[in-house]
Write a protein that holds these residues in place. Sequence first.
Motif, PDB file in Angstrom:
ATOM      1  N   LEU A   5      -5.397 120.501  -5.340  1.00  0.00           N
ATOM      2  CA  LEU A   5      -6.513 122.379  -5.981  1.00  0.00           C
ATOM      3  C   LEU A   5      -6.436 122.280  -7.139  1.00  0.00           C
ATOM      4  N   ALA A   6      -5.314 122.111  -8.340  1.00  0.00           N
ATOM      5  CA  ALA A   6      -5.777 121.548  -9.585  1.00  0.00           C
ATOM      6  C   ALA A   6      -6.243 120.946 -10.020  1.00  0.00           C
ATOM      7  N   ALA A   7      -7.291 119.276  -9.361  1.00  0.00           N
ATOM      8  CA  ALA A   7      -7.866 119.050  -9.685  1.00  0.00           C
ATOM      9  C   ALA A   7      -9.384 119.085  -9.139  1.00  0.00           C
ATOM     10  N   TRP A   8      -8.973 119.634  -8.254  1.00  0.00           N
ATOM     11  CA  TRP A   8     -10.769 120.520  -7.698  1.00  0.00           C
ATOM     12  C   TRP A   8     -10.920 121.851  -8.885  1.00  0.00           C
ATOM     13  N   ALA A   9     -10.237 122.197  -9.256  1.00  0.00           N
ATOM     14  CA  ALA A   9     -10.739 123.792 -10.130  1.00  0.00           C
ATOM     15  C   ALA A   9     -11.163 123.016 -11.091  1.00  0.00           C
ATOM     16  N   ASP A  34     -18.662 122.111  -7.839  1.00  0.00           N
ATOM     17  CA  ASP A  34     -19.209 121.849  -6.609  1.00  0.00           C
ATOM     18  C   ASP A  34     -17.899 121.517  -5.657  1.00  0.00           C
ATOM     19  N   ARG A  35     -16.280 121.725  -6.263  1.00  0.00           N
ATOM     20  CA  ARG A  35     -14.811 121.730  -5.114  1.00  0.00           C
ATOM     21  C   ARG A  35     -14.607 123.291  -5.767  1.00  0.00           C
ATOM     22  N   ARG A  36     -13.977 123.623  -6.966  1.00  0.00           N
ATOM     23  CA  ARG A  36     -13.736 124.897  -6.756  1.00  0.00           C
ATOM     24  C   ARG A  36     -13.148 126.696  -6.035  1.00  0.00           C
ATOM     25  N   HIS A  37     -14.426 126.395  -5.023  1.00  0.00           N
ATOM     26  CA  HIS A  37     -13.904 126.868  -4.134  1.00  0.00           C
ATOM     27  C   HIS A  37     -13.495 125.733  -2.983  1.00  0.00           C
ATOM     28  N   LEU A  38     -13.214 125.118  -2.659  1.00  0.00           N
ATOM     29  CA  LEU A  38     -12.626 124.729  -1.201  1.00  0.00           C
ATOM     30  C   LEU A  38     -11.147 125.256  -1.901  1.00  0.00           C
ATOM     31  N   CYS A  39     -10.573 125.816   0.032  1.00  0.00           N
ATOM     32  CA  CYS A  39      -8.989 125.694   0.445  1.00  0.00           C
ATOM     33  C   CYS A  39      -8.225 124.806   0.810  1.00  0.00           C
ATOM     34  N   ILE A  40      -7.169 124.259   0.931  1.00  0.00           N
ATOM     35  CA  ILE A  40      -5.816 123.849   1.021  1.00  0.00           C
ATOM     36  C   ILE A  40      -5.207 124.681   2.203  1.00  0.00           C
ATOM     37  N   SER A  41      -5.818 123.951   3.620  1.00  0.00           N
ATOM     38  CA  SER A  41      -4.203 124.793   4.584  1.00  0.00           C
ATOM     39  C   SER A  41      -3.606 124.260   4.884  1.00  0.00           C
ATOM     40  N   VAL A  42      -2.076 124.063   4.499  1.00  0.00           N
ATOM     41  CA  VAL A  42      -0.761 123.343   4.858  1.00  0.00           C
ATOM     42  C   VAL A  42      -0.351 123.692   5.664  1.00  0.00           C
ATOM     43  N   ASN A  43       0.371 123.005   6.668  1.00  0.00           N
ATOM     44  CA  ASN A  43       1.518 123.019   8.162  1.00  0.00           C
ATOM     45  C   ASN A  43       2.208 123.659   7.641  1.00  0.00           C
ATOM     46  N   VAL A  44       3.204 124.325   8.092  1.00  0.00           N
ATOM     47  CA  VAL A  44       4.579 124.758   7.853  1.00  0.00           C
ATOM     48  C   VAL A  44       5.313 124.859   9.231  1.00  0.00           C
ATOM     49  N   SER A  45       6.112 124.165   9.156  1.00  0.00           N
ATOM     50  CA  SER A  45       7.608 124.528  10.475  1.00  0.00           C
ATOM     51  C   SER A  45       8.206 125.831   9.977  1.00  0.00           C
ATOM     52  N   LYS A  62       3.328 125.778 -11.118  1.00  0.00           N
ATOM     53  CA  LYS A  62       2.713 124.948 -11.813  1.00  0.00           C
ATOM     54  C   LYS A  62       2.014 123.814 -11.626  1.00  0.00           C
ATOM     55  N   ALA A  63       1.243 123.924 -10.352  1.00  0.00           N
ATOM     56  CA  ALA A  63      -0.552 123.766 -11.182  1.00  0.00           C
ATOM     57  C   ALA A  63      -1.287 124.272 -11.544  1.00  0.00           C
ATOM     58  N   GLY A  64      -0.674 125.775 -12.028  1.00  0.00           N
ATOM     59  CA  GLY A  64      -1.633 126.389 -12.189  1.00  0.00           C
ATOM     60  C   GLY A  64      -2.983 126.837 -11.644  1.00  0.00           C
ATOM     61  N   VAL A  65      -2.916 126.158  -9.852  1.00  0.00           N
ATOM     62  CA  VAL A  65      -4.066 127.285  -9.191  1.00  0.00           C
ATOM     63  C   VAL A  65      -4.162 128.743  -8.860  1.00  0.00           C
ATOM     64  N   PRO A  66      -5.329 129.160  -8.346  1.00  0.00           N
ATOM     65  CA  PRO A  66      -5.165 130.520  -7.484  1.00  0.00           C
ATOM     66  C   PRO A  66      -4.711 130.510  -6.113  1.00  0.00           C
ATOM     67  N   PRO A  67      -3.742 131.296  -6.403  1.00  0.00           N
ATOM     68  CA  PRO A  67      -3.128 131.038  -5.172  1.00  0.00           C
ATOM     69  C   PRO A  67      -4.212 131.585  -4.204  1.00  0.00           C
ATOM     70  N   GLY A  68      -4.529 132.058  -3.930  1.00  0.00           N
ATOM     71  CA  GLY A  68      -6.151 132.241  -2.596  1.00  0.00           C
ATOM     72  C   GLY A  68      -6.514 131.060  -2.037  1.00  0.00           C
ATOM     73  N   ARG A  69      -6.724 129.881  -3.184  1.00  0.00           N
ATOM     74  CA  ARG A  69      -7.070 128.951  -2.293  1.00  0.00           C
ATOM     75  C   ARG A  69      -6.386 127.962  -1.189  1.00  0.00           C
ATOM     76  N   LEU A  70      -4.970 128.264  -1.748  1.00  0.00           N
ATOM     77  CA  LEU A  70      -3.710 127.924  -1.000  1.00  0.00           C
ATOM     78  C   LEU A  70      -3.250 128.775   0.488  1.00  0.00           C
ATOM     79  N   LYS A  71      -3.325 128.070   1.239  1.00  0.00           N
ATOM     80  CA  LYS A  71      -3.726 128.829   2.819  1.00  0.00           C
ATOM     81  C   LYS A  71      -2.594 128.070   3.451  1.00  0.00           C
ATOM     82  N   MET A  72      -1.265 128.848   4.461  1.00  0.00           N
ATOM     83  CA  MET A  72      -0.085 127.978   5.518  1.00  0.00           C
ATOM     84  C   MET A  72      -0.907 128.860   6.205  1.00  0.00           C
ATOM     85  N   GLU A  73      -0.389 127.673   7.260  1.00  0.00           N
ATOM     86  CA  GLU A  73      -0.719 127.312   8.867  1.00  0.00           C
ATOM     87  C   GLU A  73       0.272 127.879   9.053  1.00  0.00           C
TER      88      GLU A  73
END
Length: 292
Positions: A101-105, A109-120, A139-150
Motif C-alpha cells: 500500500l505504501a508503494a502504491w500510495a 494511478d494506484r493510490r486508490h487501491l485497497c488490499i484485503s487480508v485474510n485473518v484467521s 510503520k508503513a505510513g499508509v491510510p488505514p482505510g486502504r487496509l481491509k481485514m477479511e
Amino acid sequence: QAKAGGRNAVRFFDPEMQAVASANAALAADLRQAWRENQLRIEYQPQVDAGGRMVGVEALLRWEHPTRGTVQPADFIPTAEETSLIIPIGHWVLEAACAQLAAWAERPDRRHLCISVNVSVRQFRHPEFVSEVTAAVRKAGVPPGRLKMELTESLLADGLDVTVAKMRNLKDMGVGLSVDDFGIGYSSLSYLKRLPLDELKIDREFVKDILTDSNDAAIATTIIGLGRSLGLEVIAEGVETEEQRDFLASRGCHRFQGFLYCRPLRLAQLEAFIDASSAAVAGEAPRSGAAV
Ligand code: C2E
Ligand code: MG
Ligand code: MG
Ligand code: MG
C-alpha cells in the motif's frame, strides 16, 4: 477392528490414525521449514466495481514447495493454525500488504487501491493482534482505510464481547472490516447489528450455480439485500462468467472478484494487469484535443 460394545474396544494404537498423525507432524515440520526458508509468497487477486474498475486486491498465500510445487492455502492453512505458525505468517502477510500500500500510495494511478487480508481466528484472538495491526499501519505510513481485514463467521462462535471490542478498535483506527465466506458459517444474523462491519463477502459456494440453482440465487439475492439494507458493501467471490456477474449486479452487488476478471497473480503480473486495465479505462474516456 474394534468390536462394538466391547469393554476393551478402544484402541490406543490405530494404524490409520497413526498414519494421519505422522503425516500431520511431517507437514507441520515442513511448513516450519518453509517459513524459515521464505518459501511462502503472496498472490493478489483484483476486485472490481460494477463499472469494471479495479478497486483493490485480496492477498492470498501460496507455498512454493521445493518438491511439491505450489501448495494451495487449503492444504496448509489448517496446519498453520494448529501449530500457531499462522501468527508470524499472518503478521508477515499484514506487513507485506502495508508495504505494498505504501508503494502504491506514491503512484496516482494506484493510490486508490485497497488490499484485503485474510485473518484467521487464531490470529485475531492473539492478545497482541490489534496493536500489531496498528504498528504495521503506522510503520508503513499508509491510510488505514486502504487496509481491509477479511474475518470469518467462525470468530463469532464464542467470546462475542471480546470480538466486538477488538473489531471496534480496528474500526476506530480506520481499518475496513469484511465478513468472508458469508452465509456458510454461523447461522444467527443478530451479530450483524453489533459488529462494526464495512463489507459482506458472498461465498463462492452461492455464486457457482447461481444461474441454475434457484436456492443459491435466492440466498445470494438475500445476502445482497441484507448487506445493502445494513449499509454495507457487498462483494461476490468466485465470479467466473459474465452471466454470474450480470445476475449479481442486477441484484445490487457492488463488487466482484473472480476468474472472470483475473486469477490471483504474482506482484509483477499484477502490476502489468493494473497498467493494462488503467490503459483500457483511459481508452474508454472521451478524448478532448488532438490524439497523441
Ligand atoms: P478465501 O478468502 O475465500 O479466498 C477466495 C478463494 O477463492 C481463493 O482461493 C481464490 O484463489 C479463489 N477464487 C477466486 N476467484 C475464483 C473463481 O472465480 N473461481 C474459483 N474456482 N476460485 C476462485 P485460495 O487462494 O486457494 O485460498 C483459499 C483460502 O485460504 C482463502 O479463501 C482463505 O480462507 C485462505 N487464505 C489464503 N491466504 C490466506 C492468508 O494470508 N491468511 C489466512 N488466514 N488465510 C488465507
Ligand atoms: Mg478471503
Ligand atoms: Mg472468501
Ligand atoms: Mg471462500
